[in-house]
Scaffold this motif. Structure first.
Motif, PDB file in Angstrom:
ATOM      1  N   GLU A   1      37.550  46.585  46.815  1.00  0.00           N
ATOM      2  CA  GLU A   1      37.463  47.298  45.527  1.00  0.00           C
ATOM      3  C   GLU A   1      36.220  46.857  44.760  1.00  0.00           C
ATOM      4  OE1 GLU A   1      39.849  47.666  41.250  1.00  0.00           O
ATOM      5  OE2 GLU A   1      40.681  46.460  42.886  1.00  0.00           O
ATOM      6  N   ASP A   2      35.442  47.831  44.300  1.00  0.00           N
ATOM      7  CA  ASP A   2      34.263  47.534  43.494  1.00  0.00           C
ATOM      8  C   ASP A   2      34.711  47.101  42.097  1.00  0.00           C
ATOM      9  OD1 ASP A   2      31.921  47.467  42.029  1.00  0.00           O
ATOM     10  OD2 ASP A   2      31.125  49.330  42.847  1.00  0.00           O
ATOM     11  N   ILE A   3      34.495  45.823  41.761  1.00  0.00           N
ATOM     12  CA  ILE A   3      34.925  45.304  40.462  1.00  0.00           C
ATOM     13  C   ILE A   3      33.730  44.990  39.560  1.00  0.00           C
ATOM     14  CG2 ILE A   3      37.077  44.362  41.414  1.00  0.00           C
ATOM     15  CD1 ILE A   3      35.716  41.557  41.227  1.00  0.00           C
ATOM     16  N   THR A   4      32.550  45.505  39.918  1.00  0.00           N
ATOM     17  CA  THR A   4      31.319  45.164  39.206  1.00  0.00           C
ATOM     18  C   THR A   4      31.446  45.359  37.698  1.00  0.00           C
ATOM     19  OG1 THR A   4      30.079  45.902  41.153  1.00  0.00           O
ATOM     20  CG2 THR A   4      28.833  45.550  39.128  1.00  0.00           C
ATOM     21  N   TYR A   5      32.131  46.431  37.292  1.00  0.00           N
ATOM     22  CA  TYR A   5      32.254  46.705  35.858  1.00  0.00           C
ATOM     23  C   TYR A   5      33.712  46.698  35.387  1.00  0.00           C
ATOM     24  CZ  TYR A   5      27.371  47.889  36.415  1.00  0.00           C
ATOM     25  OH  TYR A   5      26.031  47.825  36.713  1.00  0.00           O
ATOM     26  N   VAL A   6      34.551  46.013  36.140  1.00  0.00           N
ATOM     27  CA  VAL A   6      35.946  45.832  35.718  1.00  0.00           C
ATOM     28  C   VAL A   6      35.993  44.703  34.697  1.00  0.00           C
ATOM     29  CG1 VAL A   6      38.244  45.109  36.493  1.00  0.00           C
ATOM     30  CG2 VAL A   6      36.885  46.662  37.910  1.00  0.00           C
ATOM     31  N   LYS A   7      36.785  44.864  33.630  1.00  0.00           N
ATOM     32  CA  LYS A   7      36.837  43.871  32.562  1.00  0.00           C
ATOM     33  C   LYS A   7      37.430  42.553  33.055  1.00  0.00           C
ATOM     34  CE  LYS A   7      37.115  47.214  28.772  1.00  0.00           C
ATOM     35  NZ  LYS A   7      35.748  46.918  28.304  1.00  0.00           N
ATOM     36  N   GLU A   8      37.049  41.480  32.373  1.00  0.00           N
ATOM     37  CA  GLU A   8      37.434  40.132  32.780  1.00  0.00           C
ATOM     38  C   GLU A   8      38.954  39.957  32.820  1.00  0.00           C
ATOM     39  OE1 GLU A   8      36.274  35.496  31.677  1.00  0.00           O
ATOM     40  OE2 GLU A   8      35.995  37.072  30.161  1.00  0.00           O
ATOM     41  N   TYR A   9      39.667  40.449  31.806  1.00  0.00           N
ATOM     42  CA  TYR A   9      41.111  40.223  31.757  1.00  0.00           C
ATOM     43  C   TYR A   9      41.833  40.948  32.892  1.00  0.00           C
ATOM     44  CZ  TYR A   9      42.147  44.866  29.781  1.00  0.00           C
ATOM     45  OH  TYR A   9      42.300  46.222  29.597  1.00  0.00           O
ATOM     46  N   VAL A  10      41.245  42.038  33.373  1.00  0.00           N
ATOM     47  CA  VAL A  10      41.832  42.744  34.516  1.00  0.00           C
ATOM     48  C   VAL A  10      41.586  41.950  35.796  1.00  0.00           C
ATOM     49  CG1 VAL A  10      41.822  44.875  35.870  1.00  0.00           C
ATOM     50  CG2 VAL A  10      41.552  44.972  33.380  1.00  0.00           C
ATOM     51  N   ARG A  11      40.381  41.446  35.951  1.00  0.00           N
ATOM     52  CA  ARG A  11      40.062  40.641  37.139  1.00  0.00           C
ATOM     53  C   ARG A  11      40.917  39.382  37.211  1.00  0.00           C
ATOM     54  NH1 ARG A  11      33.414  40.621  37.786  1.00  0.00           N
ATOM     55  NH2 ARG A  11      33.031  42.503  36.568  1.00  0.00           N
ATOM     56  N   SER A  12      41.300  38.837  36.048  1.00  0.00           N
ATOM     57  CA  SER A  12      42.049  37.571  36.029  1.00  0.00           C
ATOM     58  C   SER A  12      43.396  37.669  36.725  1.00  0.00           C
ATOM     59  CB  SER A  12      42.242  37.101  34.584  1.00  0.00           C
ATOM     60  OG  SER A  12      43.170  37.929  33.889  1.00  0.00           O
ATOM     61  N   LYS A  13      43.891  38.888  36.909  1.00  0.00           N
ATOM     62  CA  LYS A  13      45.159  39.056  37.617  1.00  0.00           C
ATOM     63  C   LYS A  13      45.020  38.728  39.099  1.00  0.00           C
ATOM     64  CE  LYS A  13      46.490  42.887  34.579  1.00  0.00           C
ATOM     65  NZ  LYS A  13      46.846  44.337  34.522  1.00  0.00           N
ATOM     66  N   GLU A  14      43.807  38.819  39.610  1.00  0.00           N
ATOM     67  CA  GLU A  14      43.592  38.643  41.046  1.00  0.00           C
ATOM     68  C   GLU A  14      42.666  37.485  41.381  1.00  0.00           C
ATOM     69  OE1 GLU A  14      42.106  42.533  42.091  1.00  0.00           O
ATOM     70  OE2 GLU A  14      44.133  43.293  42.450  1.00  0.00           O
ATOM     71  N   ILE A  15      42.101  36.831  40.346  1.00  0.00           N
ATOM     72  CA  ILE A  15      41.160  35.740  40.569  1.00  0.00           C
ATOM     73  C   ILE A  15      41.667  34.492  39.847  1.00  0.00           C
ATOM     74  CG2 ILE A  15      38.806  34.915  40.205  1.00  0.00           C
ATOM     75  CD1 ILE A  15      37.886  37.833  40.202  1.00  0.00           C
ATOM     76  N   GLY A  16      41.886  33.415  40.607  1.00  0.00           N
ATOM     77  CA  GLY A  16      42.233  32.136  40.001  1.00  0.00           C
ATOM     78  C   GLY A  16      40.961  31.354  39.727  1.00  0.00           C
ATOM     79  N   HIS A  17      40.902  30.660  38.579  1.00  0.00           N
ATOM     80  CA  HIS A  17      39.657  29.988  38.186  1.00  0.00           C
ATOM     81  C   HIS A  17      39.984  28.676  37.499  1.00  0.00           C
ATOM     82  CE1 HIS A  17      35.490  30.372  35.977  1.00  0.00           C
ATOM     83  NE2 HIS A  17      35.503  29.438  36.897  1.00  0.00           N
ATOM     84  N   LEU A  18      39.492  27.568  38.050  1.00  0.00           N
ATOM     85  CA  LEU A  18      39.638  26.256  37.429  1.00  0.00           C
ATOM     86  C   LEU A  18      38.270  25.722  37.044  1.00  0.00           C
ATOM     87  CD1 LEU A  18      42.499  26.367  38.811  1.00  0.00           C
ATOM     88  CD2 LEU A  18      42.319  23.882  38.983  1.00  0.00           C
TER      89      LEU A  18
END
Length: 270
Positions: free
Chosen positions: A68-85
Motif C-alpha cells: 500500500e502506498d502510504i506516502t501521503y497517509v497521515k501519521e495517526y493512520v500509519r500508527s495503527k500498522e507501525i510500531g515505533h520506540l
C-alpha cells in the motif's frame, strides 16, 4: 513488506538553515527481515524513521508498506500498522495515566475495528493486559492501577515495547531504544525485544550505536551517512564480516572514516 523508493527530504529549503536530511534513499525490506542500522549523528537514521511513520511528508519518492502506498497517509493512520520506540523512555507513554489505561490506548489505537474506539475495555482485555505484563518479569501486572510516571526508565521502555506490539504491527521501528538505559536494564530490554520479534516473526528496523549488535542481531545490516544508505549487507556475506570489516566498508562506500565516539567505543569495549 516495506519499500522506500528514492525518498528525499530537505528541511528549511532556500534558507541559511537548509539541510538535506535524506537524499534519494531506496530500501526494500522483506517480510520477516530484522535489519540493524548504524551511522554517525546526522546520518539520517531517525529522519528515515520519521519519514516512514509520517511525522512529515517527503519531498520526493514513494513509501510503500505491505503493498500500500502510504506516502501521503497521515501519521495517526500509519500508527495503527507501525510500531515505533524512541531513545527517550518518556516519549512512548502517558505519565499521568495508569499502566492499564496506557495499554488500553495502545490496544484501541491499533484496532482495525472502527467501533472499538468508542467501546470500553472488557474484563477479558484487562486479563490479557495482565498476562502480557507478566511476561516482562518486572512485577508490573500487580501495578496496573499505578501511573506510568512512577515507573523507572527501563520499566517504561519495556512497557512501551509491549504496547507497540500488542496488536502485531506490520513493521517495528526501534530508534536506539536501549541507549538511555543502564547496561543491565538495557540488556534486559534487548533480550525482551529479541524474544518478541522472534515469537511474532516481526519485520523490524533497529538503529544502534553498538557495533556488535549491528552484526549479531537480525539478518541484515545497513550503514547510513549524509542522508543515504551507503552499505547494505545480509546473508553469508554478513556472517563473515568482522567489526573492522564493517568500518572499512563504511570508509570505502562513504569516502571517509566513521567518526562517532559511541560506536567506536562499543567496538573497543568487547
Amino acid at each position: 513488506m516495506l519499500e522506500l523508493i528514492g525518498i528525499s527530504k530537505t528541511f528549511n529549503p532556500g534558507t541559511v538553515n537548509e539541510k538535506k536530511a535524506l537524499s534519494d534513499v531506496s530500501l526494500h525490506l522483506k517480510e520477516g527481515d530484522f535489519a540493524t542500522i548504524v551511522g554517525s549523528n546526522g546520518a539520517g537514521k531517525s529522519t528515515m524513521f520519521n519519514a516512514i511513520t509520517g511525522a512529515f511528508y517527503i519531498d520526493e519518492g514513494q513509501i510503500v508498506l505491505d503493498g500500500e502506498d502510504i506516502t501521503y497517509v497521515k501519521e495517526y493512520v500509519r500508527s495503527k500498522e507501525i510500531g515505533h520506540l524512541f531513545q527517550d523512555p518518556l516519549r512512548g507513554t502517558a505519565p499521568n495515566m495508569t499502566i492499564e489505561e496506557n495499554m488500553a490506548l495502545a490496544y484501541l489505537r491499533a484496532s482495525t475495528l472502527r467501533h472499538e474506539y468508542f467501546s470500553r475495555i472488557k474484563t477479558s482485555d484487562k486479563k490479557k493486559f495482565r498476562e502480557q505484563l507478566s511476561l516482562l518479569n518486572m512485577g508490573l501486572e500487580d501495578r496496573m492501577k499505578q501511573p506510568v510516571g512512577l515507573l523507572s526508565g527501563g520499566q517504561r521502555q519495556a512497557l512501551t515495547l509491549l504496547m507497540a506490539t500488542m496488536v502485531t504491527p506490520k513493521i517495528l521501528l526501534l530508534d536506539e531504544h536501549t541507549a538511555a538505559l543502564d547496561p543491565a536494564t538495557a540488556e534486559k530490554v534487548l533480550e525482551l525485544t529479541k524474544q518478541i520479534i522472534a515469537e511474532r516473526k516481526l519485520t523490524c528496523l533497529m538503529v544502534t550505536h553498538n557495533m556488535h549488535q549491528a552484526l549479531e542481531l537480525g539478518n541484515r545490516t545497513l550503514m547510513m551517512d549524509g542522508g543515504q544508505i551507503v552499505f547494505d549487507v545480509e546473508g553469508e556475506e554478513r556472517s563473515k564480516l568482522t567489526m573492522d570489516d564493517l568500518l572499512e566498508k563504511f570508509r570505502i562506500n562513504a569516502g571517509k572514516r566513521l567518526e562517532n565516539d559511541r560506536i567506536l567505543l562499543s567496538k573497543e569495549q568487547e
